[in-house]
Design a protein around this motif. Sequence first.
Motif, mmCIF file in Angstrom:
data_model
loop_
_atom_site.group_PDB
_atom_site.id
_atom_site.type_symbol
_atom_site.label_atom_id
_atom_site.label_comp_id
_atom_site.label_asym_id
_atom_site.label_seq_id
_atom_site.Cartn_x
_atom_site.Cartn_y
_atom_site.Cartn_z
ATOM 1 N N GLY A 124 17.258 -46.085 18.384
ATOM 2 C CA GLY A 124 17.603 -44.722 17.980
ATOM 3 C C GLY A 124 17.349 -43.676 19.056
ATOM 4 N N PHE A 125 16.708 -44.050 20.151
ATOM 5 C CA PHE A 125 16.481 -43.097 21.235
ATOM 6 C C PHE A 125 17.770 -42.859 22.012
ATOM 7 C CE2 PHE A 125 12.159 -44.694 20.551
ATOM 8 C CZ PHE A 125 11.422 -43.518 20.600
ATOM 9 N N ALA B 22 15.038 -41.879 27.656
ATOM 10 C CA ALA B 22 14.759 -43.211 28.218
ATOM 11 C C ALA B 22 13.254 -43.433 28.404
ATOM 12 C CB ALA B 22 15.490 -43.404 29.531
ATOM 13 N N ASN B 23 12.528 -42.423 28.867
ATOM 14 C CA ASN B 23 11.079 -42.572 29.054
ATOM 15 C C ASN B 23 10.381 -42.833 27.721
ATOM 16 O OD1 ASN B 23 11.084 -42.293 31.800
ATOM 17 N ND2 ASN B 23 10.489 -40.129 31.797
ATOM 18 N N GLN B 24 10.746 -42.060 26.704
ATOM 19 C CA GLN B 24 10.140 -42.254 25.385
ATOM 20 C C GLN B 24 10.488 -43.634 24.827
ATOM 21 O OE1 GLN B 24 11.796 -39.523 26.322
ATOM 22 N NE2 GLN B 24 10.772 -37.685 25.612
ATOM 23 N N ALA B 25 11.710 -44.065 25.040
ATOM 24 C CA ALA B 25 12.131 -45.382 24.553
ATOM 25 C C ALA B 25 11.310 -46.479 25.226
ATOM 26 C CB ALA B 25 13.616 -45.592 24.808
ATOM 27 N N GLU B 26 11.077 -46.339 26.519
ATOM 28 C CA GLU B 26 10.279 -47.329 27.244
ATOM 29 C C GLU B 26 8.828 -47.316 26.770
ATOM 30 O OE1 GLU B 26 9.736 -50.558 29.380
ATOM 31 O OE2 GLU B 26 11.685 -49.595 29.143
ATOM 32 N N GLN B 27 8.285 -46.130 26.536
ATOM 33 C CA GLN B 27 6.912 -46.029 26.024
ATOM 34 C C GLN B 27 6.816 -46.653 24.632
ATOM 35 O OE1 GLN B 27 6.170 -41.828 26.261
ATOM 36 N NE2 GLN B 27 5.543 -41.913 28.405
ATOM 37 N N PHE B 28 7.819 -46.413 23.799
ATOM 38 C CA PHE B 28 7.825 -46.993 22.458
ATOM 39 C C PHE B 28 7.900 -48.515 22.535
ATOM 40 C CE2 PHE B 28 9.766 -48.490 18.543
ATOM 41 C CZ PHE B 28 8.918 -47.913 17.613
ATOM 42 N N LYS B 29 8.707 -49.032 23.460
ATOM 43 C CA LYS B 29 8.834 -50.479 23.623
ATOM 44 C C LYS B 29 7.488 -51.085 24.029
ATOM 45 C CE LYS B 29 11.528 -53.989 26.010
ATOM 46 N NZ LYS B 29 12.584 -54.256 26.991
ATOM 47 N N THR B 30 6.798 -50.436 24.961
ATOM 48 C CA THR B 30 5.484 -50.915 25.392
ATOM 49 C C THR B 30 4.485 -50.881 24.240
ATOM 50 O OG1 THR B 30 5.893 -50.154 27.648
ATOM 51 C CG2 THR B 30 3.591 -50.529 27.037
#
Length: 109
Positions: free
Chosen positions: A49-50, A55-63
């Motif tokens: 949904g990002f 992109a930065n928030q999506a990567e942080q969420f993935k981590t």
Amino acid sequence: SVEALQVEWGASALNLTGEAKIGSNGLISGDFKLQADNLEEGLDAISSGFSARQANQAEQFKTLSQTILSFAQPVDADETLRNFPPLTISDGQVRFGFIPLGNIPPVIP
């Protein structure tokens, strides 16, 4: 007491079971069992949904998602049902396993 609390989104579900008590000081205490079904699928749906600008928030969420999943122990053959460390609240102080999460203020002044 909380006999069972279930949160569902799509094919994913979180189940919280346990018992909470409110002390004379208004603070909550209790021990809870947390179990998830198809959590990976739910986290993937949130992550998709990002927007491209996030992109930065999506990567942080993935981590963060991978970290959360690392605490879970599979309890079935296909590893979709997972148990997590206990969620403990002691006089308003919340812990996930050994990790402190924060405080809940008194519910009764």
